[in-house]
Scaffold this active site. Structure first.
Site, PDB file in Angstrom:
ATOM      1  N   ASP A   1     -71.610  48.474   0.416  1.00  0.00           N
ATOM      2  CA  ASP A   1     -71.664  49.854   0.527  1.00  0.00           C
ATOM      3  C   ASP A   1     -72.048  50.196   2.384  1.00  0.00           C
ATOM      4  O   ASP A   1     -73.157  50.681   2.248  1.00  0.00           O
ATOM      5  CB  ASP A   1     -71.803  50.852  -0.077  1.00  0.00           C
ATOM      6  CG  ASP A   1     -71.582  52.465   0.358  1.00  0.00           C
ATOM      7  OD1 ASP A   1     -70.847  52.790   1.127  1.00  0.00           O
ATOM      8  OD2 ASP A   1     -70.713  52.670  -0.754  1.00  0.00           O
TER       9      ASP A   1
ATOM     10  N   HIS B   1     -79.351  44.339  27.980  1.00  0.00           N
ATOM     11  CA  HIS B   1     -77.928  45.223  27.438  1.00  0.00           C
ATOM     12  C   HIS B   1     -77.240  44.818  28.648  1.00  0.00           C
ATOM     13  O   HIS B   1     -75.653  44.673  27.735  1.00  0.00           O
ATOM     14  CB  HIS B   1     -78.438  46.382  27.270  1.00  0.00           C
ATOM     15  CG  HIS B   1     -78.595  46.465  26.039  1.00  0.00           C
ATOM     16  ND1 HIS B   1     -77.828  47.736  24.936  1.00  0.00           N
ATOM     17  CD2 HIS B   1     -79.878  46.670  24.705  1.00  0.00           C
ATOM     18  CE1 HIS B   1     -78.327  46.652  23.451  1.00  0.00           C
ATOM     19  NE2 HIS B   1     -79.809  46.421  23.390  1.00  0.00           N
TER      20      HIS B   1
ATOM     21  N   LYS C   1     -76.708  57.604  -0.085  1.00  0.00           N
ATOM     22  CA  LYS C   1     -76.279  57.896   0.881  1.00  0.00           C
ATOM     23  C   LYS C   1     -76.818  59.476   1.877  1.00  0.00           C
ATOM     24  O   LYS C   1     -75.916  59.913   2.452  1.00  0.00           O
ATOM     25  CB  LYS C   1     -74.768  58.105   0.871  1.00  0.00           C
ATOM     26  CG  LYS C   1     -74.107  57.254   0.381  1.00  0.00           C
ATOM     27  CD  LYS C   1     -72.635  56.810  -0.159  1.00  0.00           C
ATOM     28  CE  LYS C   1     -72.209  55.799  -0.735  1.00  0.00           C
ATOM     29  NZ  LYS C   1     -71.034  55.615  -1.107  1.00  0.00           N
TER      30      LYS C   1
ATOM     31  N   GLU D   1     -72.192  45.579  18.530  1.00  0.00           N
ATOM     32  CA  GLU D   1     -73.048  45.772  20.290  1.00  0.00           C
ATOM     33  C   GLU D   1     -73.304  44.738  20.192  1.00  0.00           C
ATOM     34  O   GLU D   1     -74.071  43.988  19.520  1.00  0.00           O
ATOM     35  CB  GLU D   1     -74.082  46.743  19.253  1.00  0.00           C
ATOM     36  CG  GLU D   1     -75.426  47.321  19.995  1.00  0.00           C
ATOM     37  CD  GLU D   1     -76.399  47.487  19.726  1.00  0.00           C
ATOM     38  OE1 GLU D   1     -77.688  47.776  20.003  1.00  0.00           O
ATOM     39  OE2 GLU D   1     -76.062  47.981  18.244  1.00  0.00           O
TER      40      GLU D   1
END
Length: 544
Positions: free
Chosen positions: A427, A525, A351, A219
């Site tokens: 992770d 951006h 998670k 990004e």
């Protein structure tokens, strides 16, 4: 010995003899087996007759006849017992119906033969092996164990994949990865690796020390934004962090015959008088795993026990899971009717965005804060204190409440957490709970300066295990000064990494809120995240 056990032994001996017949010449096998059986029967009868003769007393040393009888008995038994190992060494297990008590089941023998075949080395050229994988004769996941060469296994799997799909993976890099290092730890059936650019933001001045933060992301504008936040923090004297809690959790789900019985187990587990015994059983699984507490929740006759423990410098999921298994084994002594449904019952919670993690915490619970001087808000962030405070209330607090957010009272904590996790070998899926964060802003010093803080109750990180063993990720950990275990103070490296995560989120929150308040988001951006170049058409020798 009862009749069934004797029958089972006879049946096992018969199957062993039949299996032996398949590995020796038929005539020789029949002769040796027959002689052994005759010798066993005759010597057994003679020994029984000698022992039952009251007029003949057994004396030592044995006479010639007694010695010969005993010798024949032992030799026959030894020969017949040696046959029991033969069926397991055959390449094809002998077919038979039913199980026996002591001879082992034919199904088990078949599984053993299949396992041995899976580990047998494969000889042949690359073309022959690839063809075997494509045809299905050689399972792809057996390549590493059968070839003994992880790099060659990945290369041949890659070629087999191309032939089976008709599509090449030329753009997927192959060279430059240590395939031996990932075996049994990071990834199964590898065919290459994905490239991710790593940018560095900083210095992040945190607790009096500067850190250069590696961020792996695709990004555009993210690293630049965090870097601007770091500059504003450093220009204002730096940020400070405090670690509130360090406890990884695992919550098995068990079922009991009734809700009353489940409540009895809950009372037993949560009783302070039993904690020391439960902790002793838990702690024997690891040198670093130390049980801190057990919190239970009841749903009908199902009980969820949330174990929390410290795990040193490891993230600790495997460590806590092994400790939980030890405790469950101990609990079965008093609760034999307890049925383990799942080692993880989602009350952990791993998670998934959950209230229990948001309230109780999981992993490292960290608060990071900084006071940004008014002049820095104007010069670096290009906005005002009042605008930032108002934006945070309307967006991060009220807006998130309207959306029904669970731990999502922030601008983009997940952006920074994910980029740091990937760069340092964590992770990535645990970004879900690790990104739970509430960002607070308020005007201080008579409204001239800005106080900003992030509270993150569930940062799950480690500096050993998992992806931290990979060279690239280890290099990023080394850049932060937290590579590997801390030998002087076990757990200190993982705790420091958690505070760096929180400090980086603080910088990212500050910069993005400033961009929104100043109306610069789209402009930024468009500048950093809108390339007109098509790099997908580029080719590099590193891919081949």
């Amino acid at each position: 010995m009862d009749v069934r056990r004797v029958g089972a032994r006879i049946a096992a001996a018969r199957r062993a003899l039949e299996a032996a017949a398949g590995s020796l010449p038929l005539r020789a096998t029949r002769i040796t087996n027959g002689l052994a059986l005759i010798s066993l029967v005759l010597s057994s009868c003679d020994l029984l007759r000698l022992c039952s003769d009251r007029d003949r007393h057994l004396r030592f040393p044995l006479g010639g006849r007694e010695f010969a009888t005993v010798l024949c008995q032992l030799a026959s038994v030894a020969y017949l017992l040696s046959l029991f190992g033969i069926p397991f060494a055959q390449p094809e297990p002998h077919a038979s119906d039913g199980d026996d008590d002591e001879g082992g089941s034919p199904h088990r023998a078949a599984r053993g033969a299949a396992a041995a075949d899976a580990l047998a080395p494969v000889h042949g050229g690359d073309e022959e092996i690839v063809a075997a994988v494509v045809s299905g004769a050689l399972p792809s996941h057996h390549l590493e164990s059968r070839l003994g060469d992880c790099r060659r296994a990945a290369r041949l799997r890659r070629e087999a994949l191309r032939r089976m799909t008709g599509r090449g993976v030329e753009g997927l890099p192959f060279e430059g990865m240590d395939y031996q290092a990932i075996l049994g730890q990071c990834c199964e059936m590898p065919v290459g690796y994905v490239q991710l650019p790593v940018g560095v933001a900083g210095p992040l001045l945190l607790d009096g020390r500067p850190y250069y933060v590696p961020l792996a992301t695709t990004e555009g504008c993210l690293v630049a934004s965090v870097n601007r936040g770091c500059r504003a923090i450093a220009a204002s004297g730096g940020a400070a962090s405090v670690l509130l809690r360090d406890a990884m959790s695992r919550a098995p789900a068990v079922k009991l015959p009734s809700a009353k019985r489940a409540a009895e187990l809950k009372a037993f587990v949560e009783a302070p008088a039993n904690f020391e015994t439960l902790a002793a059983n838990f702690n024997r699984s690891s040198r670093f795993g130390r049980l801190q507490g057990i919190q239970c929740a009841l749903a009908g006759r199902n009980l969820y026990m949330r174990f929390s423990c410290s795990t040193g410098d490891a993230m600790g999921m495997n460590m806590v899971s092994k400790g939980v298994e030890n405790v469950l084994g101990y609990l079965r002594n008093d609760f034999p009717d307890m049925d383990l449904v799942s080692l993880s019952g989602n009350y952990c919670s791993d998670k998934k965005p959950t209230a229990v993690n948001w309230i109780e915490g999981r992993g490292k619970s960290v608060v990071c804060e900084a006071t940004i001087k008014g002049r820095v808000v104007h010069s670096v962030l290009k906005t005002t204190v009042q605008k930032l405070v108002e934006l945070n209330i309307i967006k991060n607090l009220a807006g998130s409440a309207v959306a029904g957010a669970l731990g999502g009272f922030n601008a983009h904590a997940s952006n920074i957490v994910t980029a740091l996790f990937i760069a340092t070998g964590q992770d990535p899926a645990q970004n879900v709970e690790s990104s739970q964060c509430i960002t607070m802003l308020e005007a201080v010093n008579e409204g001239d300066d800005l106080h900003i803080s992030v509270t993150m109750p569930s940062i799950e990180v480690g500096t050993i295990g998992g992806g931290t063993c990979l060279a690239s990720q280890a290099a990023c950990l080394n850049l932060l000064g937290v590579k590997g275990p801390n030998l002087d103070s076990p757990g200190a490296n993982a705790k420091l990494l958690a505070t760096i995560v929180a400090g980086s989120v603080l910088a990212g929150e500050l910069s993005l809120l400033a961009a929104l308040a100043a109306g610069q988001l789209v402009k930024s951006h468009m500048k950093y995240n809108r390339s007109s170049k098509d790099i997908s058409m580029r080719k590099s020798t590193i891919y081949h």
